[in-house]
Structure formats: C-alpha cells, structure tokens
Enzyme design. Structure first.
Site, PDB file in Angstrom:
ATOM      1  CG  HIS A 141      -1.874   1.087   1.321  1.00  0.00           C
ATOM      2  ND1 HIS A 141      -2.397   1.522   2.516  1.00  0.00           N
ATOM      3  CD2 HIS A 141      -2.401   1.901   0.374  1.00  0.00           C
ATOM      4  CE1 HIS A 141      -3.193   2.540   2.290  1.00  0.00           C
ATOM      5  NE2 HIS A 141      -3.205   2.790   1.001  1.00  0.00           N
ATOM      6  CG  ASN A 191      -6.712   4.133   4.714  1.00  0.00           C
ATOM      7  OD1 ASN A 191      -6.535   5.340   4.853  1.00  0.00           O
ATOM      8  ND2 ASN A 191      -6.416   3.489   3.607  1.00  0.00           N
TER       9      ASN A 191
HETATM   10  N1  CAA Z   1       4.091  14.021  -7.464  1.00  0.00           N
HETATM   11  C1  CAA Z   1       5.420  14.143  -7.231  1.00  0.00           C
HETATM   12  N2  CAA Z   1       5.927  15.093  -6.414  1.00  0.00           N
HETATM   13  C2  CAA Z   1       5.082  15.941  -5.825  1.00  0.00           C
HETATM   14  C3  CAA Z   1       3.696  15.879  -6.037  1.00  0.00           C
HETATM   15  C4  CAA Z   1       3.202  14.863  -6.896  1.00  0.00           C
HETATM   16  N3  CAA Z   1       1.908  14.706  -7.144  1.00  0.00           N
HETATM   17  N4  CAA Z   1       3.101  16.865  -5.315  1.00  0.00           N
HETATM   18  C5  CAA Z   1       4.103  17.508  -4.679  1.00  0.00           C
HETATM   19  N5  CAA Z   1       5.278  16.962  -4.988  1.00  0.00           N
HETATM   20  C6  CAA Z   1       6.606  17.351  -4.489  1.00  0.00           C
HETATM   21  C7  CAA Z   1       7.003  18.690  -5.046  1.00  0.00           C
HETATM   22  O1  CAA Z   1       7.689  18.549  -6.270  1.00  0.00           O
HETATM   23  C8  CAA Z   1       7.934  19.225  -3.953  1.00  0.00           C
HETATM   24  O2  CAA Z   1       9.225  18.649  -4.090  1.00  0.00           O
HETATM   25  P1  CAA Z   1      10.550  19.503  -3.714  1.00  0.00           P
HETATM   26  O3  CAA Z   1      10.334  20.043  -2.327  1.00  0.00           O
HETATM   27  O4  CAA Z   1      11.645  18.500  -3.781  1.00  0.00           O
HETATM   28  O5  CAA Z   1      10.630  20.558  -4.743  1.00  0.00           O
HETATM   29  C9  CAA Z   1       7.339  18.647  -2.660  1.00  0.00           C
HETATM   30  O6  CAA Z   1       6.521  17.540  -3.072  1.00  0.00           O
HETATM   31  C10 CAA Z   1       6.497  19.654  -1.930  1.00  0.00           C
HETATM   32  O7  CAA Z   1       5.493  20.109  -2.835  1.00  0.00           O
HETATM   33  P2  CAA Z   1       4.860  21.567  -2.824  1.00  0.00           P
HETATM   34  O8  CAA Z   1       5.865  22.548  -2.311  1.00  0.00           O
HETATM   35  O9  CAA Z   1       4.240  21.810  -4.151  1.00  0.00           O
HETATM   36  O10 CAA Z   1       3.617  21.452  -1.854  1.00  0.00           O
HETATM   37  P3  CAA Z   1       3.545  21.168  -0.323  1.00  0.00           P
HETATM   38  O11 CAA Z   1       4.758  21.558   0.426  1.00  0.00           O
HETATM   39  O12 CAA Z   1       2.242  21.755   0.040  1.00  0.00           O
HETATM   40  O13 CAA Z   1       3.463  19.557  -0.232  1.00  0.00           O
HETATM   41  C11 CAA Z   1       2.331  17.486  -0.234  1.00  0.00           C
HETATM   42  C12 CAA Z   1       2.499  18.839  -0.940  1.00  0.00           C
HETATM   43  C13 CAA Z   1       3.644  16.700  -0.357  1.00  0.00           C
HETATM   44  C14 CAA Z   1       1.220  16.753  -0.978  1.00  0.00           C
HETATM   45  C15 CAA Z   1       2.002  17.735   1.281  1.00  0.00           C
HETATM   46  O14 CAA Z   1       0.914  18.615   1.390  1.00  0.00           O
HETATM   47  C16 CAA Z   1       1.682  16.481   2.044  1.00  0.00           C
HETATM   48  O15 CAA Z   1       2.558  15.747   2.465  1.00  0.00           O
HETATM   49  N6  CAA Z   1       0.361  16.234   2.263  1.00  0.00           N
HETATM   50  C17 CAA Z   1      -0.118  15.040   2.949  1.00  0.00           C
HETATM   51  C18 CAA Z   1      -0.153  13.900   1.984  1.00  0.00           C
HETATM   52  C19 CAA Z   1      -0.640  12.642   2.627  1.00  0.00           C
HETATM   53  O16 CAA Z   1      -0.985  12.546   3.791  1.00  0.00           O
HETATM   54  N7  CAA Z   1      -0.694  11.601   1.796  1.00  0.00           N
HETATM   55  C20 CAA Z   1      -1.195  10.310   2.225  1.00  0.00           C
HETATM   56  C21 CAA Z   1      -2.654  10.243   1.929  1.00  0.00           C
HETATM   57  S1  CAA Z   1      -3.321   8.704   2.452  1.00  0.00           S
HETATM   58  C22 CAA Z   1      -3.000   7.673   1.183  1.00  0.00           C
HETATM   59  O17 CAA Z   1      -2.445   7.989   0.162  1.00  0.00           O
HETATM   60  C23 CAA Z   1      -3.426   6.277   1.408  1.00  0.00           C
HETATM   61  C24 CAA Z   1      -4.845   5.937   1.400  1.00  0.00           C
HETATM   62  O18 CAA Z   1      -5.120   4.742   1.379  1.00  0.00           O
HETATM   63  C25 CAA Z   1      -5.941   6.888   1.404  1.00  0.00           C
END
Ligand code: CAA
Length: 285
Positions: A141, A191
């Site tokens: 996952h 989850n």
């Molecule tokens: N793909 C690849 N890289 C990405 C990306 C994407 N879709 N979105 C953001 N990034 C990278 C950016 O390139 C950036 O990299 P650098 O710092 O090296 O330049 C870094 O992530 C930070 O991005 P931003 O500055 O644009 O934005 P941010 O600081 O607001 O971070 C985020 C964005 C990483 C999404 C952050 O908000 C975060 O960690 N959010 C929580 C995400 C989370 O909890 N995910 C798990 C969800 S649960 C799940 O997936 C499982 C399930 O079963 C539901």
C-alpha cells in the site's frame, strides 16, 4: 528471497503512475498496463513531466530522467506482464474489479511471480483466494503522492508466505521506502487510524463545530499535519474516503465507524474532491 528485476503495474492512474516512476528510478524494468489508451498516455506523459521537472530542479540529472523513462514500457495487453517477477495492481478501489484482475493475472503471469495489490482497504486474503497462488499474494500500500511519501504499508494475507512478504519488503526498501508490516484486518493500520480522523472532521463540519478552513487550520497548525483533514480528504478523493469508511463499518461492525451523512451526501452529489474540481474546496480544472 526472490530476485525482482521486472515489475508490472496494473493501472496508470494517480497511484500506478507514481509507483511506475519510483520503480523505474530505482533501477527496475517496468511494464505499465492500463485498459484505456487515454489513461495510459496521460499516465506516461505525467511521469515524463515529473522526471523533467525533477531534473530542472536539480533533484537528478536529465540523463537519469531519460534512463528512468527508458525503463518504462506501456501496454494495453495484460499478457505483456507475463515475464514480470512482481506485478503491483493499482486499479480502481472496487472489489469485483480487483478480483477480476487477479484472476486474469494468475492466468497470464509466469508461475512463481508475486502478485501484489495497492489496495487501501480490500482484504488481501480475499484477493489471494481468487488465485491459485495465494502464498504469492501480498499488499503493497503506497501513499499519495508516491514519489514524495516515504511509506509502503505491507499487508500480509492469511496465506502469504514468509518469502513473498520478505521479497515485497526488500523491493519497497530498494524503492527508497520504509516498509511497515500490518495484518489483514479492515483498513490495515494507516486507514484504520486516518479515516476515522477524517470522518470525525466531516462530523465536526456537519454539526457546525467549526468552518472548513478553521477545521483544517486547527489540525494543521495545532497538530503539525501538512494538510488539514478536509483538504486531505479532497486530496485522497471523497469517494475513496467513503468506500474505506464503509469497509471499516461493515468489517468491524462498530457504529463508531459509521460514515458521516455529509460525506455520503457530497459523494452522492458527485463532489469527489480535487480529482473533479469540487469537494470541501473548489479547485481550478
Ligand atoms: N508528485 C510528485 N511530487 C510531488 C507531487 C506529486 N503529485 N506533489 C508535490 N510533490 C513534491 C514537489 O515537487 C515538492 O518537491 P521539492 O520540495 O523536492 O521541490 C514537494 O513535493 C512539496 O510540494 P509543494 O511545495 O508543491 O507542496 P507542499 O509543500 O504543500 O506539499 C504534499 C504537498 C507533499 C502533498 C504535502 O501537502 C503532504 O505531504 N500532504 C499530505 C499527503 C498525505 O498525507 N498523503 C497520504 C494520503 S493517504 C493515502 O495515500 C493512502 C490511502 O489509502 C488513502
């Protein structure tokens, strides 16, 4: 432990394309399958853009980006996954669809290969049971966005062998991820904990405790989360959040997991979150 070199990925959506990118950058040969040509093209182009962006930012060289992209083959024919050592399924989160895919994978993929699912909540034991190789089936996952998030939650089905589980753990680690082991109970570990928090945030909104932005600010600034729970729900997809809450509610049989009526209503209205532009927030398309 099994030697993994070629990884097949089923589904070029948000999760599949992220897994494909990370696998290719970690030196694996990747065969990316999708049933729809437009999804496959979109997924492949998305990976190319991400690799180019990373090179521009200096995260890796443009040669590294080209090498990684060169390791990814795309196909509309599931039969092309035949020679893969490991296949990771990342299709839509629907039980019957996953069962159908695993039945087909079991027929076409070479004997001895491992079949893994990126499911966020469907039982690995049940998925494994539709194949003739349940000892070779496990959960891997990944979290969204896959290239950024460090975790792979490993799920061990009832019949998963030690060799299979150790091999998927080593593969996740080779992809630069931390592998956490969970047993096959509804919601696994992530989850089981995350979704009730999100659901409770929706209840807080539903009951008028606080406004959307205030709920998110409270949790972001008060508990150091990168996104507030409602923003995160939009990011994951409200339909996916509801599906996982239903799995917890039905699977654990406890009313504390009942999905909030507001979450149900949003999904019924077609507000799925960021993916289609409207959830608790509105997004530009
Ligand atoms: N793909 C690849 N890289 C990405 C990306 C994407 N879709 N979105 C953001 N990034 C990278 C950016 O390139 C950036 O990299 P650098 O710092 O090296 O330049 C870094 O992530 C930070 O991005 P931003 O500055 O644009 O934005 P941010 O600081 O607001 O971070 C985020 C964005 C990483 C999404 C952050 O908000 C975060 O960690 N959010 C929580 C995400 C989370 O909890 N995910 C798990 C969800 S649960 C799940 O997936 C499982 C399930 O079963 C539901």
């Amino acid at each position: 432990m099994k030697n993994i070199q070629a990884i097949g990925i089923v589904g070029a959506g948000q999760m599949g394309r992220g897994i494909a990118q990370v696998a290719a950058q970690s030196g694996f040969d990747v065969v990316l399958y999708d049933a729809f040509n437009n999804s496959l093209e979109f997924g492949f182009n998305f990976i190319k853009t991400q690799l180019d962006k990373g090179a521009e930012k200096g995260k890796w060289t443009s040669v590294d980006a080209a090498t990684a992209l060169g390791r990814i083959k795309t196909t509309l024919d599931l039969g092309q996954l035949k020679a893969c050592d490991l296949v990771i399924e990342a299709a839509t989160e629907r039980k019957e669809l996953k069962f159908e895919i695993f039945r087909k994978l079991d027929e076409v993929v070479k004997p001895g290969a491992i079949l893994a699912s990126n499911t966020s909540s469907i039982s690995i034991t049940e998925i494994a049971a539709v194949t003739k190789r349940p000892e070779l089936v496990a959960g891997m996952h990944f979290m969204n966005p896959v290239p950024v998030m460090k975790l792979v939650e490993g799920i061990r089905g009832l019949e998963t062998s030690d060799e299979t589980f150790n091999t998927v753990a080593a593969t996740a680690e080779r992809m630069g991820k931390v592998f956490v082991r969970a047993k096959d109970y509804p919601g696994f570990a992530v989850n089981r904990i995350l979704m009730p928090m999100i659901n409770e945030a929706v209840y807080a909104l539903f009951e008028g405790v606080a406004e959307v932005k205030d709920i998110d600010s409270a949790m972001k600034l008060g508990t150091n989360q990168p996104m507030g729970p409602l923003e995160l729900a939009d990011f994951i997809g409200l339909d996916t959040c509801l599906a996982i809450m239903n799995v917890l509610h039905e699977g654990l049989g406890d009313t504390k997991y009942r999905p909030c009526p507001l979450l149900k209503q949003y999904v019924a209205a077609g507000r799925f979150g960021r993916k289609n532009g409207r959830g608790f927030y509105t997004y530009e398309k």
